[in-house]
Design a protein around this motif. Structure first.
Motif, PDB file in Angstrom:
ATOM      1  N   ILE B 590       0.855  -1.186   0.000  1.00  0.00           N
ATOM      2  CA  ILE B 590       0.000   0.000   0.000  1.00  0.00           C
ATOM      3  C   ILE B 590       0.891   1.237   0.000  1.00  0.00           C
ATOM      4  CG2 ILE B 590      -0.210   0.043   2.534  1.00  0.00           C
ATOM      5  CD1 ILE B 590      -3.019   1.237   2.140  1.00  0.00           C
ATOM      6  N   GLY B 608       0.249  -4.344   1.731  1.00  0.00           N
ATOM      7  CA  GLY B 608      -1.081  -3.987   1.252  1.00  0.00           C
ATOM      8  C   GLY B 608      -2.053  -5.138   1.308  1.00  0.00           C
ATOM      9  N   ASN B 681      -3.943   0.820  -3.183  1.00  0.00           N
ATOM     10  CA  ASN B 681      -3.974  -0.453  -2.460  1.00  0.00           C
ATOM     11  C   ASN B 681      -4.842  -1.450  -3.214  1.00  0.00           C
ATOM     12  OD1 ASN B 681      -3.725  -2.449  -0.543  1.00  0.00           O
ATOM     13  ND2 ASN B 681      -5.420  -1.679   0.688  1.00  0.00           N
TER      14      ASN B 681
END
Lengths: 700, 700
Positions: B590, B608, B681
């Motif tokens: 992310i 993520g 993400n």
């Protein structure tokens, strides 16, 4: 546990190595015993003296004629053995061996120490030391130590594995007026150890709080038992050093002690309810707090201040600890509003303003201590032109007297102006610090203790049902006979199954046809993996096949795997191919065990799968006395728990089944000390049930 | 940044509200100015007095006749405005407004404060306060404060947002002989703030270390700039409170300040190289260390002790901090071995034994400080019968003089016996503590400072290439015109693409046929998802279809998704269906941004996927002046980094590509302050390249 009543209350004490030469330990020992006002008889022993410090001196113990309860020995190490033997023959109950030159100096000293211990055991004598400063009880009073300082009488028992630190603390304690009930220098702990003294201090009516500095524990189980029992009676606060690797090295070169890992200590302390101090300052800040203040009934703290900034600092520290800022009742807020100046902050922290005199503090403290939402208070005083430090101190002391069940701590932030007020508070048992942070830290320790005290007394759980111990023993024997220490997956699975741990069925096959037949027995789909303890990463060499759906595929897989392994690792010993039921994907967990030299099996629980080491989402508990309640707590300490409760709309997993598996694993590793290490990774947790997929067991 | 030379060095000072009445602030101000030995002229101003404290008193500022550089105002808030205006007209350079009754008392006060600031701005006057204790410079000397204590002259500048804390510290400082160069009470910070005073103290030749207590910063960017520049010249140590939620509440009710989140402060401090103190004690322990000792060249510390226990405690603390136990050279070990008693421990910690006098300490310290593997030393002294505390202190002081480039700190563990030795050390600039832990903590802070000082001076990176700003501006405008604040996935992807962030191609389709055509354009397989900012969890309602391999399947998917959404969320506004290239599985990361009121965009990086919130494996940096080097560090702080480097035999991921994506994201959010929040993400990282899969952008 040793009965130490006679140790601390001997009717007669002999000092072997007594001397008239000022500055010599043998002289200091006699002087200390006389000066402390010891009520019993003192016999200096030295063949070369007639009299020591005005007392008749005897050439030997036998020359004393009468019974001697306690003998303090301060002669060179080589002569200690003979003296001890003489003591044993004369029916002496306890020895304090001051002399150095034992375990701490190497192999020869260790042998000498063993001989000394052997003699004490033979005659049933208790032994403190060797290589120690001695012991003090200020209430008896007795001073069987060569400490230059006899501490102020008080209610703190201090047990220290470092003699130098003990002496330093006694010297320092005088500057802040700290009082002690007992002082014990453990030395080499050849016999009596921290557990013995913790247990005894727990029953000592003059001791209210037990303080320890240790570098290791002598016997893990004894310690756990003593600490757990003591914590139910009074707080036990320990500074444990030797935590870092280099620290552990230094510890072992210092006392020759075998140090357990810090994780095991951390876990053991928590499970017993011991408060672990993180620094020497914290150790004594906690001691001061516990010495005179009650443990709070909850964690809701009120702050009274005459200045905004320190109030904010205190609030921050409260919120960042396990304490909470109390929400005052409307009634309290109303009372404060109508009686304090309009600019005063009446919500917690209560700011009585810079122009507050003692009366305003008294009023505010009375109100917040009387509030049912408040479990304890911190009072902050900053110097201003109109501050009344002494009267405010008196107001705090008096107000606290009418609410003795709630702890009150203070921070007098300043120097000379506030010194007398701070002294008054300390004298009256209100811990008073220069800055607010230690007050909050001490309160936080008190709250933790209050919670720990409530731990259930009876910690033995009934053994899980349906356990078959004998077949496990036989299996281990068979493995050992085959010259192995690592179990095959199918064997480990079998062991688990005997202990009622649900495992995905797994069977060893030694031919393609057998593999097909086994797979059919288990039910398709199956996973097949090479059975060879020597191969660690089986997938990497083509040693695993998943999703096998027919007998034909099973035969094929057997041949493929065998070929792969022979190609990549021609020397690996192959026990066959294991055929395992392929389970639907569950939440991947790990349940594991590592064995600590001091505290025995440590059970681990956390997120499983291949990222275990990466995510390190694991909590630990000692297997001994591991209750279901503790297992439940263990679960909640991990991030895995969030997944198990049902993350992002998923259904919750079967927590009971996981708890059951942990309990059965704990039972297994307790029953079989030969299990050196064990990993169940992954465990698949479902909405209904939890299954062990891959189990590794190593025996010793 | 304000030029504060004239502020601290006025040739003439007027005190408006001067009084003859003892105890009144207007009297204390005049007395303080006289008593400190201020070399310039002092003009008390009060229409009702002829003379104040022996000085001629003037009815008004204009009556003075001559030029006045600095005016200290202590009249009721309502009258401050007129006085300030008069000052402006008379050409006064700076004001110190002691008077309270401004922002801190509510809306009316805030308006008054704004008026005051307006006047100062109009006339170009600097303003300290209002609602402050004032300022002191011990070297000028000048005391424009009502503090009851004039501090000892020294080299510590202390800047405090809490006046009460400042007064408390000055009082306390006398008990430990702490010296200050400057004292500034910031008050409401209507004009001059912490950044101004940090910047000025950085250039003040009498200041060696800058200490701050703050509850917020006035202007984030100004603060960052000032702190970063100051840190390159001298250490800046800050205690920042208001970190906890309740703490922040208290802060805002106290000073009406708008507090930034603690995460932003934590990140800002670290990025600037500020040492953050965690407690008041730590703030001053660090100050004492920095005041006289050099920052070490590295983190390898030697410990010299006369007792084992404290040596172990110190070693533990060193190993648990970012310090390391120095490995002494063979030469040093040999020298120690041949000159110390055989029982001495010659490896670090060096145990000179309980019977060590000053000479043994001197020898050992000389050897370890001379060792090239040692960057600094901690000397521990426990009281024993033969300890020579004062001579040892002198030995330490003298030995340090021949190695002035290496810091030496001491712990004298004891009370009266060691007090004089401890005093000698402190006086000579060797910080001396009661326990070893604060010494280690202070050294650790010094090492962190030494590293921070090396941060590159020039922090502006060249903007990434190939950035198209204009089309992004237009796209945001279009979205706003449509009355939306959340971008569609395809729009967000477009924005990212304009900034050179590689995104998996995604196109909005509004009919089944268009979906099929778009999918063919992009290339199969594709993912299709409903485009509706109102729907948060698209998969849960059948709003996502993956693995679409043919135009036919794409048409079918369009219809299915539309039907599903209409069934579950009939009221949702559907902009169409987005067709996105299905990328092969990469390591899920992310990259995100949240905006802080004080410090602007905070960039996040970490693991993520759907477990972001569960694993919380995220590191943060401010986007301003974010260098590639810092991004690299940011990566290494996460567990994701272990994955990226190649976990368990996997190939490493393309770190350069990830760094590039973070740098471009930072540029984007800096260029467009209207981006309120942004999340990429997941990012899929591959061995070659990194691709943004799902991008969320919210504008304001």
């Amino acid at each position: 546990m040793a009965d130490l009543h006679a140790f601390f209350h001997p009717r007669t004490v002999a000092i072997v190595g007594a001397s008239n030469k000022k500055g010599k330990i043998g002289n200091v020992l006699v002087r200390n015993m006389i000066d402390c006002g010891y009520p019993g008889r003192i016999y200096p022993i030295n063949p070369k003296a007639e009299e020591v410090e005005g007392l008749r001196c005897y050439p030997s113990l036998s020359a004393v004629g009468g019974k001697v309860d306690l003998v303090v020995i301060a002669v060179p190490a080589a002569r200690v053995i003979n003296v001890a033997r003489e003591c044993g023959q004369a029916g002496v109950k306890n020895l304090v061996v001051i002399s150095a030159g034992f375990k701490e100096v190497g192999r020869e000293g260790l042998l000498l120490e063993r001989e000394l211990t052997g003699i004490c055991r033979k005659y049933g004598m208790g032994l403190l030391g060797p290589n120690c400063v001695g012991m003090i009880d200020t209430h008896v009073p007795i001073n069987a130590s060569f400490s230059a300082v006899f501490p102020q009488r008080g209610n703190i028992a201090f047990i220290s594995q470092s003699g130098a630190m003990l002496v330093a603390i006694l010297d320092w304690s005088q500057t802040i007026g700290l009082g002690f009930s007992r002082i014990v220098s453990l030395g080499n702990k050849a016999d009596l150890n921290e557990a013995d003294f913790i247990a005894d201090a727990a029953d000592d009516p003059h001791t209210r709080v037990i303080l320890c500095y240790i570098e290791d524990v002598a016997r893990g189980q004894q310690f756990l038992q003593a600490a757990r029992a003591a914590v139910r009676k009074k707080p036990v606060i320990i500074l444990k050093s030797g935590a870092s690797q280099a620290g552990a090295r230094a510890a072992s070169s210092h006392t020759g002690a075998l140090a357990g890992s810090d994780l095991a200590y951390e876990t053991a302390f928590r499970q017993c309810g011991i408060i672990r101090a993180r620094s020497m300052a914290e150790l004594f800040d906690l001691a001061v707090a516990f010495a005179h203040q009650p443990a709070p009934g909850g964690n809701r703290i009120a702050v009274i201040t005459n200045a905004g900034g320190p109030g904010i600092v205190t609030t921050d520290n409260i919120e960042m600890s396990d304490l909470a800022i109390a929400r005052l009742t409307k009634e309290t807020a109303r009372e404060l509003r109508s009686n304090l100046p309009p600019e005063a902050a009446i919500y917690n922290p209560v700011d009585v303003l810079g122009d507050a005199g003692a009366d305003r503090y008294r009023f505010a403290l009375e109100k917040v201590l009387g509030d049912q939402n408040v479990d304890g208070a911190v009072v902050l005083v900053c110097p201003t032109a109109v501050t009344e430090p002494e009267q405010t101190a008196r107001a705090i002391i008096e107000t606290h007297r009418s609410h003795p069940e709630k702890p009150v701590l203070a921070a007098y932030m300043g120097g000379k102006i506030l010194a007398e007020g701070a002294r008054l508070l300390a004298e009256a048992g209100i811990p008073c610090f220069t800055f607010p942070e230690p007050a909050v830290k001490a309160l936080s320790g008190m709250v933790r203790y209050a919670r720990a005290r409530e731990l259930p007394a009876k910690v033995e759980e009934p053994a899980p049902e349906g356990i078959q111990r004998e077949p496990v023993r036989e299996l281990f024997q068979k493995v050992r006979q085959e010259g192995r220490l690592t179990l095959l997956g199918s064997e480990a699975s079998q062991v688990a199954a005997y202990y009622g741990i649900k495992t995905a069925p797994i069977i060893l096959a030694t031919s393609p046809d057998e593999a097909a037949a086994r797979a059919q027995e288990i039910g398709f789909p199956v996973v097949m993996k090479v059975a060879s303890p020597q191969i660690l990463h089986k997938s990497d060499i083509g040693g695993v096949k998943v999703g096998i759906k027919t007998p034909r595929e099973a035969q094929r897989a057997f041949i493929d795997i065998t070929e792969n392994v022979q190609r990549f690792l021609p020397r690996a010993v192959i026990h066959g191919i294991e055929v395992q039921k392929m389970m639907p994907q569950g939440t991947e967990l790990i349940i594991g065990m590592t064995r600590d030299v001091q505290f025995g099996p440590l059970i681990a629980f956390g997120l499983g799968g291949i990222y275990v080491n990466l995510l390190k989402d694991v909590s630990f508990r000692l297997a001994y006395s591991l209750t279901r309640e503790e297992i439940q707590k263990m679960l909640t300490e991990t991030r895995a728990y969030t997944l198990l409760r049902g993350y992002r709309g998923e259904k919750p997993r079967d927590l009971e089944a996981i708890i059951e598996m942990i309990a059965r694993t704990a039972r297994l590793v307790l029953d079989f000390p030969e299990i050196a290490e064990m990993d169940i990774n992954p465990v698949f947790a479902y909405t209904d049930g939890a299954w062990a997929l891959d189990i590794k067991i190593t025996i010793s």
